[in-house]
Scaffold this motif. Structure first.
Motif, PDB file in Angstrom:
ATOM      1  N   LYS A  73       0.844  -1.205   0.000  1.00 54.43           N
ATOM      2  CA  LYS A  73       0.000   0.000   0.000  1.00 54.43           C
ATOM      3  C   LYS A  73       0.877   1.252   0.000  1.00 54.43           C
ATOM      4  O   LYS A  73       0.508   2.309   0.533  1.00 54.43           O
ATOM      5  CB  LYS A  73      -0.930  -0.001   1.224  1.00 54.43           C
ATOM      6  CG  LYS A  73      -1.868  -1.205   1.267  1.00 54.43           C
ATOM      7  CD  LYS A  73      -2.862  -1.193   0.094  1.00 54.43           C
ATOM      8  CE  LYS A  73      -3.704  -2.466   0.050  1.00 54.43           C
ATOM      9  NZ  LYS A  73      -4.515  -2.542  -1.195  1.00 54.43           N
ATOM     10  N   ARG A 100       8.613  -0.067  -3.510  1.00 58.92           N
ATOM     11  CA  ARG A 100       8.776   0.961  -4.562  1.00 58.92           C
ATOM     12  C   ARG A 100       8.279   2.344  -4.145  1.00 58.92           C
ATOM     13  O   ARG A 100       8.433   3.309  -4.885  1.00 58.92           O
ATOM     14  CB  ARG A 100       8.092   0.518  -5.850  1.00 58.92           C
ATOM     15  CG  ARG A 100       6.577   0.551  -5.824  1.00 58.92           C
ATOM     16  CD  ARG A 100       6.002   0.222  -7.191  1.00 58.92           C
ATOM     17  NE  ARG A 100       4.549   0.194  -7.189  1.00 58.92           N
ATOM     18  CZ  ARG A 100       3.773   1.260  -7.419  1.00 58.92           C
ATOM     19  NH1 ARG A 100       4.315   2.435  -7.654  1.00 58.92           N
ATOM     20  NH2 ARG A 100       2.455   1.137  -7.410  1.00 58.92           N
ATOM     21  N   ALA A 131       2.579   6.992   0.830  1.00 53.95           N
ATOM     22  CA  ALA A 131       1.458   7.579   0.070  1.00 53.95           C
ATOM     23  C   ALA A 131       0.472   8.311   0.966  1.00 53.95           C
ATOM     24  O   ALA A 131      -0.701   8.443   0.622  1.00 53.95           O
ATOM     25  CB  ALA A 131       0.759   6.498  -0.739  1.00 53.95           C
ATOM     26  N   GLN A 174      -2.021   9.229   4.138  1.00 54.31           N
ATOM     27  CA  GLN A 174      -3.023   8.465   4.898  1.00 54.31           C
ATOM     28  C   GLN A 174      -3.530   7.268   4.090  1.00 54.31           C
ATOM     29  O   GLN A 174      -3.854   7.421   2.902  1.00 54.31           O
ATOM     30  CB  GLN A 174      -4.195   9.385   5.259  1.00 54.31           C
ATOM     31  CG  GLN A 174      -5.385   8.685   5.851  1.00 54.31           C
ATOM     32  CD  GLN A 174      -5.081   8.053   7.210  1.00 54.31           C
ATOM     33  OE1 GLN A 174      -4.304   8.596   7.998  1.00 54.31           O
ATOM     34  NE2 GLN A 174      -5.679   6.914   7.487  1.00 54.31           N
ATOM     35  N   LEU A 215      -6.271   5.514   2.870  1.00 57.37           N
ATOM     36  CA  LEU A 215      -7.660   5.968   2.745  1.00 57.37           C
ATOM     37  C   LEU A 215      -8.663   4.858   3.072  1.00 57.37           C
ATOM     38  O   LEU A 215      -9.855   5.130   3.203  1.00 57.37           O
ATOM     39  CB  LEU A 215      -7.886   6.528   1.334  1.00 57.37           C
ATOM     40  CG  LEU A 215      -6.983   7.730   0.988  1.00 57.37           C
ATOM     41  CD1 LEU A 215      -7.092   8.088  -0.492  1.00 57.37           C
ATOM     42  CD2 LEU A 215      -7.302   8.946   1.859  1.00 57.37           C
ATOM     43  N   ALA A 243       0.416  13.249   3.127  1.00 56.16           N
ATOM     44  CA  ALA A 243       1.192  13.388   4.352  1.00 56.16           C
ATOM     45  C   ALA A 243       2.561  12.721   4.251  1.00 56.16           C
ATOM     46  O   ALA A 243       3.435  12.962   5.091  1.00 56.16           O
ATOM     47  CB  ALA A 243       0.412  12.813   5.533  1.00 56.16           C
TER      48      ALA A 243
HETATM   49  O1  T3D Z   1      -7.175  11.236   8.308  1.00 58.02           O
HETATM   50  C1  T3D Z   1      -7.075  11.830   7.233  1.00 58.02           C
HETATM   51  O2  T3D Z   1      -7.408  11.295   6.172  1.00 58.02           O
HETATM   52  C2  T3D Z   1      -6.483  13.199   7.226  1.00 58.02           C
HETATM   53  C3  T3D Z   1      -5.074  13.110   6.857  1.00 58.02           C
HETATM   54  C4  T3D Z   1      -4.744  13.139   5.558  1.00 58.02           C
HETATM   55  C5  T3D Z   1      -3.330  13.002   5.166  1.00 58.02           C
HETATM   56  C6  T3D Z   1      -3.173  12.539   3.756  1.00 58.02           C
HETATM   57  O3  T3D Z   1      -2.125  12.037   3.477  1.00 58.02           O
HETATM   58  S1  T3D Z   1      -4.441  12.715   2.642  1.00 58.02           S
HETATM   59  C7  T3D Z   1      -3.718  12.087   1.123  1.00 58.02           C
HETATM   60  C8  T3D Z   1      -3.840  10.599   1.032  1.00 58.02           C
HETATM   61  N1  T3D Z   1      -3.068  10.061  -0.073  1.00 58.02           N
HETATM   62  C9  T3D Z   1      -3.500  10.069  -1.321  1.00 58.02           C
HETATM   63  O4  T3D Z   1      -4.550  10.572  -1.661  1.00 58.02           O
HETATM   64  C10 T3D Z   1      -2.637   9.344  -2.337  1.00 58.02           C
HETATM   65  C11 T3D Z   1      -3.387   8.182  -2.924  1.00 58.02           C
HETATM   66  N2  T3D Z   1      -2.522   7.387  -3.796  1.00 58.02           N
HETATM   67  C12 T3D Z   1      -2.258   7.746  -5.050  1.00 58.02           C
HETATM   68  O5  T3D Z   1      -2.701   8.752  -5.558  1.00 58.02           O
HETATM   69  C13 T3D Z   1      -1.420   6.807  -5.838  1.00 58.02           C
HETATM   70  O6  T3D Z   1      -1.436   5.536  -5.228  1.00 58.02           O
HETATM   71  C14 T3D Z   1       0.054   7.279  -5.966  1.00 58.02           C
HETATM   72  C15 T3D Z   1       0.106   8.498  -6.885  1.00 58.02           C
HETATM   73  C16 T3D Z   1       0.658   7.617  -4.608  1.00 58.02           C
HETATM   74  C17 T3D Z   1       0.889   6.141  -6.607  1.00 58.02           C
HETATM   75  O7  T3D Z   1       0.256   5.702  -7.784  1.00 58.02           O
HETATM   76  P1  T3D Z   1       0.717   4.313  -8.448  1.00 58.02           P
HETATM   77  O8  T3D Z   1      -0.032   4.192  -9.740  1.00 58.02           O
HETATM   78  O9  T3D Z   1       2.192   4.277  -8.499  1.00 58.02           O
HETATM   79  O10 T3D Z   1       0.276   3.150  -7.425  1.00 58.02           O
HETATM   80  P2  T3D Z   1      -1.202   2.618  -7.140  1.00 58.02           P
HETATM   81  O11 T3D Z   1      -1.495   1.474  -8.048  1.00 58.02           O
HETATM   82  O12 T3D Z   1      -2.176   3.725  -7.139  1.00 58.02           O
HETATM   83  O13 T3D Z   1      -1.038   2.090  -5.619  1.00 58.02           O
HETATM   84  C18 T3D Z   1      -0.476   0.806  -5.325  1.00 58.02           C
HETATM   85  C19 T3D Z   1      -1.310   0.208  -4.222  1.00 58.02           C
HETATM   86  O14 T3D Z   1      -1.237   1.057  -3.078  1.00 58.02           O
HETATM   87  C20 T3D Z   1      -2.783   0.118  -4.588  1.00 58.02           C
HETATM   88  O15 T3D Z   1      -3.299  -0.989  -3.888  1.00 58.02           O
HETATM   89  P3  T3D Z   1      -3.858  -2.283  -4.711  1.00 58.02           P
HETATM   90  O16 T3D Z   1      -4.906  -1.792  -5.649  1.00 58.02           O
HETATM   91  O17 T3D Z   1      -2.638  -2.809  -5.432  1.00 58.02           O
HETATM   92  O18 T3D Z   1      -4.354  -3.207  -3.653  1.00 58.02           O
HETATM   93  C21 T3D Z   1      -3.348   1.389  -3.989  1.00 58.02           C
HETATM   94  O19 T3D Z   1      -4.709   1.307  -3.703  1.00 58.02           O
HETATM   95  C22 T3D Z   1      -2.542   1.456  -2.704  1.00 58.02           C
HETATM   96  N3  T3D Z   1      -2.489   2.832  -2.176  1.00 58.02           N
HETATM   97  C23 T3D Z   1      -1.747   3.856  -2.629  1.00 58.02           C
HETATM   98  N4  T3D Z   1      -1.963   4.928  -1.883  1.00 58.02           N
HETATM   99  C24 T3D Z   1      -2.876   4.589  -0.973  1.00 58.02           C
HETATM  100  C25 T3D Z   1      -3.221   3.255  -1.140  1.00 58.02           C
HETATM  101  N5  T3D Z   1      -4.105   2.616  -0.373  1.00 58.02           N
HETATM  102  C26 T3D Z   1      -4.672   3.350   0.609  1.00 58.02           C
HETATM  103  N6  T3D Z   1      -4.397   4.638   0.831  1.00 58.02           N
HETATM  104  C27 T3D Z   1      -3.499   5.293   0.071  1.00 58.02           C
HETATM  105  N7  T3D Z   1      -3.195   6.582   0.337  1.00 58.02           N
END
Ligand code: T3D
Length: 265
Positions: free
Chosen positions: A24, A59, A63, A65, A67, A115
Motif C-alpha cells: 500500500k 517501490r 502515500a 493516509q 484511505l 502526508a
Molecule cells: O485522516 C485523514 O485522512 C487526514 C489526513 C490526511 C493526510 C493525507 O495524506 S491525505 C492524502 C492521502 N493520499 C493520497 O490521496 C494518495 C493516494 N494514492 C495515489 O494517488 C497513488 O497511489 C500514488 C500516486 C501515490 C501512486 O500511484 P501508483 O499508480 O504508483 O500506485 P497505485 O497502483 O495507485 O497504488 C499501489 C497500491 O497502493 C494500490 O493498492 P492495490 O490496488 O494494489 O491493492 C493502492 O490502492 C494502494 N495505495 C496507494 N496509496 C494509498 C493506497 N491505499 C490506501 N491509501 C493510500 N493513500
C-alpha cells in the motif's frame, strides 16, 4: 503486530526506520503511526543514537493516509472526523520530528504523496532517489495539505511555488524537487540508502550537542526577528562553550587529531 509496519535497524550511533507496508505504498494506518511513534521514542531514549534515518520498503516512500484504514471510518455511515486523525496521529508525529534533539534524515525511495510529503518536509535532511516523486495529493480528494505542509512548504520552496503546487496537486519529479529546494540532493536509486547512511555515520561521529543546537536554532529562527535570533545564538553559544564537546573539539584541533565526541548528553 505493530512492530512489523515499521522496521527498526540499530546501527552504531544511529537508527534506520523503514516504513513497511509496501503493498500500500507505506501509507499510514493508525497501527503504523503507533509503531513509528514507539520507534522514535526509543531512538530518543537511546543516548548513543545521534541520528534517525526514515525510508520506505518497496517501490514507494509513503502515500500519506491509508484511505481505507478502518480506524478513520466513522460509525453508522457518518462522515469521518479527519481533524481527530490529525490531532491524534499526524500532528504529534510532526511535532515529535521537530522536537527530536537529533537530525532526522529522510531517504525518499519512491513516490511520496499527501502526508508522505509532509513527513519528508518535517525532516532535517531529505535525500531522494532519482525515481522518487512528490505529490500534493490532497486537492484530488477534496482536502487541504496538512501535517505542517501549508507552513513548511512556502518556507522551503517559496510561496508562489507552494501555492501553485498545492492548488494543482501536480506530481514533482525528484530533479524538479531538488531544483525547487524541496530536497537536499538527488542520487541514483541504487546508491540512495548508502548515501543516507553515510550521512548518518557522519552525524554519529559529530557533536550531539552541536547537532541538537543547530536543529533547534533553525526552528527557533522561524518565529524570531534578526535581533531576537542574535540574542538566541549568543545564549546558546555561551551554553555550548561551557560543554564537553567544545573542549574536546578545540583540544582535538590543537593536537591535530580527530575529535572524539560521546553520545547525547
Ligand atoms: O485522516 C485523514 O485522512 C487526514 C489526513 C490526511 C493526510 C493525507 O495524506 S491525505 C492524502 C492521502 N493520499 C493520497 O490521496 C494518495 C493516494 N494514492 C495515489 O494517488 C497513488 O497511489 C500514488 C500516486 C501515490 C501512486 O500511484 P501508483 O499508480 O504508483 O500506485 P497505485 O497502483 O495507485 O497504488 C499501489 C497500491 O497502493 C494500490 O493498492 P492495490 O490496488 O494494489 O491493492 C493502492 O490502492 C494502494 N495505495 C496507494 N496509496 C494509498 C493506497 N491505499 C490506501 N491509501 C493510500 N493513500
Amino acid at each position: 503486530m505493530d512492530a512489523a509496519t515499521v522496521l527498526v535497524d540499530i546501527r552504531p550511533g544511529y537508527r534506520v526506520l523503514t516504513l513497511n507496508r509496501p503493498d500500500k505504498l507505506n501509507s499510514f494506518t493508525g497501527v503504523m503511526h503507533r509503531a513509528l511513534k514507539a520507534a522514535l521514542d526509543e531512538a530518543e531514549a537511546d543516548k548513543s543514537c545521534k541520528a534517525v534515518l526514515i525510508t520506505g520498503a518497496g517501490r514507494g516512500f509513503c502515500a500519506g493516509q491509508d484511505l481505507a484504514d478502518p480506524e478513520i471510518a466513522a460509525e453508522d455511515g457518518d462522515a469521518p472526523d479527519l481533524g481527530e486523525t490529525l490531532e491524534k496521529n499526524y500532528n504529534p508525529l510532526i511535532r515529535k520530528l521537530r522536537a527530536l534533539p537529533l537530525p532526522v534524515v529522510c531517504a525518499v525511495n519512491g513516490v511520496a504523496a499527501g502526508a508522505g510529503v509532509s513527513l519528508a518536509l518535517a525532516s532535517d535532511v531529505v535525500i531522494a532517489g532519482r525515481s522518487a516523486s512528490f505529490g500534493q495529493a490532497f486537492v484530488k480528494i477534496g482536502l487541504l495539505p496538512d501535517s505542517g505542509a501549508t507552513y513548511l512548504l512556502p518556507r522551503l520552496i517559496g510561496p508562489a511555488r507552494a501555492r501553485a503546487w498545492a492548488l494543482t496537486g501536480d506530481t514533482l519529479k525528484a530533479d524538479q524537487a531538488e531544483a525547487w529546494g524541496l530536497v537536499h540532493k538527488v542520487v541514483d536509486d541504487a546508491g540512495l540508502i548508502a548515501e543516507a547512511e553515510a550521512l548518518c555515520q557522519r552525524f554519529a561521529g559529530s557533536s550531539a550537542s552541536s547537532l541538537a543546537a543547530i536543529k533547534r536554532a533553525f526552528d527557533i529562527a522561524d518565529g524570531n526577528g534578526l535581533d531576537a535570533q542574535l540574542d538566541y545564538e549568543r545564549d546558546e553559544q555561551r551554553r555550548l562553550g561551557r560543554g564537553r564537546d567544545y573542549a574536546e573539539g578545540v583540544a582535538a584541533f590543537m593536537e591535530k587529531r580527530k575529535p572524539v565526541f560521546g553520545g547525547r548528553p
